[in-house]
Design an enzyme around this catalytic site. Sequence first.
Site, PDB file in Angstrom:
ATOM      1  CD  GLU A  53      -3.102   0.579   0.211  1.00 41.10           C
ATOM      2  OE1 GLU A  53      -3.916   1.472  -0.030  1.00 41.10           O
ATOM      3  OE2 GLU A  53      -3.121  -0.523  -0.378  1.00 41.10           O
TER       4      GLU A  53
ATOM      5  CG  ASP B  25      -1.761  10.304   6.255  1.00 49.20           C
ATOM      6  OD1 ASP B  25      -2.379   9.239   6.403  1.00 49.20           O
ATOM      7  OD2 ASP B  25      -1.438  10.757   5.159  1.00 49.20           O
TER       8      ASP B  25
END
EC number: 4.2.1.20
Length: 268
Positions: A49, A60
Amino acid sequence: MDRYQALFAQLEKKNQGAFVPFVTIGDPNPELSYNIMETLIEAGADALELGIPFSDPLADGPTIQGANIRALDSKTTPAICFELIAKIRSKYPETPIGLLVYANLVFANGIDDFYAKCQQAGVDSVLIADVPTNESQEFRESAIEHGIHPIFIAPPSASPETLETVAKLGGGYTYLLSRAGVTGAETKAGMPVAQLLERLNQYDAPPAILGFGISEPAQVEEAVKAGAAGAISGSATVKLIEQHQANPEALLKALTDFTSSMKAATQK
């Protein structure tokens, strides 16, 4: 049979789940980033990924934001990212490669252009972190046209309707977001994950891979025991890059050890 289907079929025969590490392409620099991706696959990663560095990664935490900054500082561009993916793809023709990106990046040169580049480089799936299912049509149609699986997130708080939509619209795999993986003692994957998985299976969703806060083998083992098809580990992988960025040899060794121990935990 596409790469994800082939992988899950193969793992089922071996009675294993998938271990999927996440890294940002170009972190800490493009050249070493290629060695990192290579090392992860050689050490047992079932799929990759990958993030394309972006200056404003909303979803994030600080670790992955740091990876973005390092990659951008080393002049990593989307064009360089696609080149590196193509290089990995030609060396590992069977390993599924997924991208985790933000809508701005997809919009930058036009949605169609983005998915065409993905197709050309050999990408299998794209998850756009800030595009929910109800806003996904344009992206999804372009993805499918270019033979790319659109990946959707199934959050722990999802209503049955949301889960059904995720199951219906997604392909490749389902990204199962687990808050169950954040702190040590309380990470027993317990009911919520098992219930979510049951629901997703009812709706015939693509295999669910558990992500978020997965940093140690015990959590991978738990995810697989709960019925997930595997586990994704992002921050823990990226942290190793952060810690050892000045010493490539130590870095690749740390990633090898980490990946092989996480992969070993996928055995049922």
